[in-house]
Design a protein around this motif. Structure first.
Motif, PDB file in Angstrom:
ATOM      1  N   ASP A 176       0.812  -1.220   0.000  1.00 16.21           N
ATOM      2  CA  ASP A 176       0.000   0.000   0.000  1.00 16.21           C
ATOM      3  C   ASP A 176       0.845   1.269   0.000  1.00 16.21           C
ATOM      4  OD1 ASP A 176       0.658  -0.938   2.609  1.00 16.21           O
ATOM      5  OD2 ASP A 176      -0.783   0.425   3.513  1.00 16.21           O
ATOM      6  N   HIS A 177       2.171   1.102  -0.027  1.00 14.49           N
ATOM      7  CA  HIS A 177       3.069   2.256  -0.110  1.00 14.49           C
ATOM      8  C   HIS A 177       3.926   2.222  -1.374  1.00 14.49           C
ATOM      9  CE1 HIS A 177       2.427   3.686   4.113  1.00 14.49           C
ATOM     10  NE2 HIS A 177       1.953   2.458   4.186  1.00 14.49           N
ATOM     11  N   ILE A 178       3.778   1.180  -2.193  1.00 15.01           N
ATOM     12  CA  ILE A 178       4.691   1.042  -3.341  1.00 15.01           C
ATOM     13  C   ILE A 178       3.996   0.821  -4.682  1.00 15.01           C
ATOM     14  CG2 ILE A 178       6.437   0.055  -1.789  1.00 15.01           C
ATOM     15  CD1 ILE A 178       5.921  -2.687  -3.084  1.00 15.01           C
ATOM     16  N   MET A 179       2.702   0.574  -4.701  1.00 18.34           N
ATOM     17  CA  MET A 179       2.077   0.126  -5.948  1.00 18.34           C
ATOM     18  C   MET A 179       1.861   1.233  -6.980  1.00 18.34           C
ATOM     19  SD  MET A 179      -0.536  -2.965  -4.865  1.00 18.34           S
ATOM     20  CE  MET A 179      -0.978  -3.250  -6.577  1.00 18.34           C
ATOM     21  N   GLY A 180       2.226   2.447  -6.663  1.00 22.19           N
ATOM     22  CA  GLY A 180       2.168   3.516  -7.660  1.00 22.19           C
ATOM     23  C   GLY A 180       3.506   3.793  -8.324  1.00 22.19           C
ATOM     24  N   ILE A 181       4.522   3.010  -7.965  1.00 21.66           N
ATOM     25  CA  ILE A 181       5.865   3.263  -8.513  1.00 21.66           C
ATOM     26  C   ILE A 181       5.869   3.204 -10.038  1.00 21.66           C
ATOM     27  CG2 ILE A 181       8.212   2.360  -8.675  1.00 21.66           C
ATOM     28  CD1 ILE A 181       7.967   1.440  -5.785  1.00 21.66           C
ATOM     29  N   ASP A 182       5.311   2.148 -10.594  1.00 18.63           N
ATOM     30  CA  ASP A 182       5.402   1.940 -12.042  1.00 18.63           C
ATOM     31  C   ASP A 182       4.759   3.069 -12.837  1.00 18.63           C
ATOM     32  OD1 ASP A 182       6.761  -0.409 -11.610  1.00 18.63           O
ATOM     33  OD2 ASP A 182       4.996  -1.688 -11.814  1.00 18.63           O
ATOM     34  N   SER A 183       3.628   3.574 -12.360  1.00 22.65           N
ATOM     35  CA  SER A 183       2.958   4.647 -13.092  1.00 22.65           C
ATOM     36  C   SER A 183       3.804   5.913 -13.114  1.00 22.65           C
ATOM     37  CB  SER A 183       1.582   4.932 -12.478  1.00 22.65           C
ATOM     38  OG  SER A 183       1.703   5.429 -11.159  1.00 22.65           O
ATOM     39  N   ILE A 184       4.589   6.137 -12.060  1.00 23.43           N
ATOM     40  CA  ILE A 184       5.489   7.289 -12.038  1.00 23.43           C
ATOM     41  C   ILE A 184       6.670   7.069 -12.964  1.00 23.43           C
ATOM     42  CG2 ILE A 184       7.106   8.592 -10.590  1.00 23.43           C
ATOM     43  CD1 ILE A 184       5.132   8.226  -8.275  1.00 23.43           C
ATOM     44  N   LEU A 185       7.232   5.872 -12.932  1.00 20.73           N
ATOM     45  CA  LEU A 185       8.416   5.598 -13.746  1.00 20.73           C
ATOM     46  C   LEU A 185       8.113   5.549 -15.235  1.00 20.73           C
ATOM     47  CD1 LEU A 185      10.359   2.956 -11.606  1.00 20.73           C
ATOM     48  CD2 LEU A 185      10.527   5.454 -11.599  1.00 20.73           C
ATOM     49  N   GLU A 186       6.845   5.428 -15.587  1.00 20.75           N
ATOM     50  CA  GLU A 186       6.477   5.504 -17.004  1.00 20.75           C
ATOM     51  C   GLU A 186       6.790   6.878 -17.589  1.00 20.75           C
ATOM     52  OE1 GLU A 186       2.378   4.539 -17.300  1.00 20.75           O
ATOM     53  OE2 GLU A 186       2.656   2.396 -16.906  1.00 20.75           O
ATOM     54  N   ASN A 187       6.792   7.893 -16.743  1.00 21.69           N
ATOM     55  CA  ASN A 187       6.996   9.262 -17.214  1.00 21.69           C
ATOM     56  C   ASN A 187       8.282   9.907 -16.708  1.00 21.69           C
ATOM     57  OD1 ASN A 187       4.361   9.642 -18.633  1.00 21.69           O
ATOM     58  ND2 ASN A 187       3.540   9.280 -16.571  1.00 21.69           N
ATOM     59  N   TRP A 188       8.857   9.372 -15.636  1.00 21.44           N
ATOM     60  CA  TRP A 188      10.076   9.945 -15.077  1.00 21.44           C
ATOM     61  C   TRP A 188      11.088   8.842 -14.807  1.00 21.44           C
ATOM     62  CZ3 TRP A 188       5.308  11.915 -13.644  1.00 21.44           C
ATOM     63  CH2 TRP A 188       5.113  13.276 -13.861  1.00 21.44           C
ATOM     64  N   ASN A 189      12.285   9.016 -15.316  1.00 23.49           N
ATOM     65  CA  ASN A 189      13.364   8.074 -15.067  1.00 23.49           C
ATOM     66  C   ASN A 189      14.114   8.528 -13.815  1.00 23.49           C
ATOM     67  OD1 ASN A 189      15.313   6.071 -15.276  1.00 23.49           O
ATOM     68  ND2 ASN A 189      16.517   7.194 -16.784  1.00 23.49           N
ATOM     69  N   ILE A 190      13.597   8.126 -12.654  1.00 20.94           N
ATOM     70  CA  ILE A 190      14.132   8.611 -11.388  1.00 20.94           C
ATOM     71  C   ILE A 190      14.421   7.432 -10.462  1.00 20.94           C
ATOM     72  CG2 ILE A 190      13.009  10.855 -11.547  1.00 20.94           C
ATOM     73  CD1 ILE A 190      10.818   9.830  -9.687  1.00 20.94           C
ATOM     74  N   PRO A 191      15.334   7.614  -9.504  1.00 21.86           N
ATOM     75  CA  PRO A 191      15.659   6.522  -8.586  1.00 21.86           C
ATOM     76  C   PRO A 191      14.558   6.293  -7.553  1.00 21.86           C
ATOM     77  CG  PRO A 191      16.877   8.487  -7.991  1.00 21.86           C
ATOM     78  CD  PRO A 191      16.185   8.803  -9.282  1.00 21.86           C
ATOM     79  N   VAL A 192      14.476   5.037  -7.112  1.00 23.85           N
ATOM     80  CA  VAL A 192      13.550   4.614  -6.055  1.00 23.85           C
ATOM     81  C   VAL A 192      14.398   4.105  -4.895  1.00 23.85           C
ATOM     82  CG1 VAL A 192      11.666   3.063  -5.417  1.00 23.85           C
ATOM     83  CG2 VAL A 192      11.814   3.961  -7.760  1.00 23.85           C
ATOM     84  N   TYR A 193      14.181   4.638  -3.707  1.00 22.89           N
ATOM     85  CA  TYR A 193      15.002   4.281  -2.551  1.00 22.89           C
ATOM     86  C   TYR A 193      14.178   3.595  -1.465  1.00 22.89           C
ATOM     87  CZ  TYR A 193      18.418   7.647  -4.436  1.00 22.89           C
ATOM     88  OH  TYR A 193      19.314   8.327  -5.226  1.00 22.89           O
ATOM     89  N   VAL A 194      14.795   2.592  -0.812  1.00 26.31           N
ATOM     90  CA  VAL A 194      14.188   1.933   0.331  1.00 26.31           C
ATOM     91  C   VAL A 194      15.317   1.477   1.258  1.00 26.31           C
ATOM     92  CG1 VAL A 194      14.185  -0.421  -0.635  1.00 26.31           C
ATOM     93  CG2 VAL A 194      12.392   0.255   0.991  1.00 26.31           C
ATOM     94  N   GLU A 195      15.059   1.390   2.546  1.00 26.96           N
ATOM     95  CA  GLU A 195      16.085   0.910   3.480  1.00 26.96           C
ATOM     96  C   GLU A 195      16.466  -0.518   3.102  1.00 26.96           C
ATOM     97  OE1 GLU A 195      18.533  -0.071   6.746  1.00 26.96           O
ATOM     98  OE2 GLU A 195      16.767  -1.226   6.144  1.00 26.96           O
ATOM     99  N   GLU A 196      17.750  -0.838   3.192  1.00 28.29           N
ATOM    100  CA  GLU A 196      18.287  -2.065   2.617  1.00 28.29           C
ATOM    101  C   GLU A 196      17.618  -3.344   3.131  1.00 28.29           C
ATOM    102  OE1 GLU A 196      22.434  -2.179   3.466  1.00 28.29           O
ATOM    103  OE2 GLU A 196      22.190  -1.923   5.632  1.00 28.29           O
ATOM    104  N   GLU A 197      17.169  -3.351   4.377  1.00 27.02           N
ATOM    105  CA  GLU A 197      16.574  -4.577   4.913  1.00 27.02           C
ATOM    106  C   GLU A 197      15.186  -4.860   4.348  1.00 27.02           C
ATOM    107  OE1 GLU A 197      17.076  -5.802   8.975  1.00 27.02           O
ATOM    108  OE2 GLU A 197      18.503  -4.172   9.351  1.00 27.02           O
ATOM    109  N   ASP A 198      14.583  -3.892   3.671  1.00 25.89           N
ATOM    110  CA  ASP A 198      13.284  -4.136   3.049  1.00 25.89           C
ATOM    111  C   ASP A 198      13.381  -4.473   1.563  1.00 25.89           C
ATOM    112  OD1 ASP A 198      11.668  -4.039   5.234  1.00 25.89           O
ATOM    113  OD2 ASP A 198      10.414  -2.384   4.540  1.00 25.89           O
TER     114      ASP A 198
END
Length: 209
Positions: free
Chosen positions: A60-82
């Motif tokens: 519920d905090h990540i499922m919009g990533i793909d729709s953003i990356l369709e238009n912007w080539n930007i990095p996605v960050y998360v703490e390493e243990e996740d």
């Protein structure tokens, strides 16, 4: 820095836009879905998205990533243990609510790491408990912290999921978040904003004794 909130996704989790009003450079925190209103706001304000920050890897905090990356080539960050949660629909809980979702392009962050994004210094605070790699993002100049599902108004995140720990989340709040200045505004993953000082006094889940 201007902060805008959009409840997104099937659980209406809070997604935030951190906007540099001079440059329009914008950081997205926890895009749990997408909506016409969210997309229209970005387009109308002519925002330049520069990064996605995830407080943890639940669906519920990540499922919009793909729709953003369709238009912007930007990095996605998360703490390493996740990182493992991001690629496992069982662990990120998406298989319980949807047909399953995974994302394998996230870049790892470490506790104490500082990111320079949109003209702001953003500090990573590792706050395990809700997930092992849960983290918060602290903006000292803005007196703001984005707490994800670690700290809510008078509550904390659930710890009945795989790799969750009630003891860990209590320690994270008491030792890491309550160490922030009292006037720090808390922008949580669900529900409304609060302040560190208020939670020290009124949050029943993390009271001492």
């Amino acid at each position: 820095m201007k902060i805008e909130k959009f409840p997104l996704g099937i659980l209406g989790a809070n997604c935030y836009l951190l906007i540099n009003e001079e440059t329009k450079d914008t950081v997205v925190v926890d895009p749990g879905g997408h909506s016409k209103k969210f997309t229209a706001y970005i387009e109308e304000e002519k925002l330049n998205l520069v990064a996605i920050l995830l407080t943890h890897g639940h669906f519920d905090h990540i499922m919009g990533i793909d729709s953003i990356l369709e238009n912007w080539n930007i990095p996605v960050y998360v703490e390493e243990e996740d990182l493992p949660i991001m690629t496992d629909p069982e662990l990120n809980l998406s298989s319980s609510y949807t047909n399953g979702y995974s994302f394998d392009g996230a870049k790892p962050l470490k506790d104490g790491q500082k990111l320079e994004l949109a003209g702001e210094t953003i500090e990573v605070i590792h706050t395990p408990g809700h997930t092992m790699g849960g983290c918060c993002y602290y903006l000292p100049v803005e007196h703001a912290v984005f707490s994800g599902d670690t700290l809510f108004q008078r509550s904390v995140g659930r710890t009945d999921f795989p790799n969750s720990s009630q003891d860990a989340i209590v320690r994270s709040v008491r030792e890491r978040l309550f160490a922030l200045p009292d006037d720090t505004i808390v922008y949580p993953g669900h529900m409304g904003e609060t302040k560190i000082e208020y939670e020290k006094l009124h949050n029943p889940y993390v009271q001492e004794g």
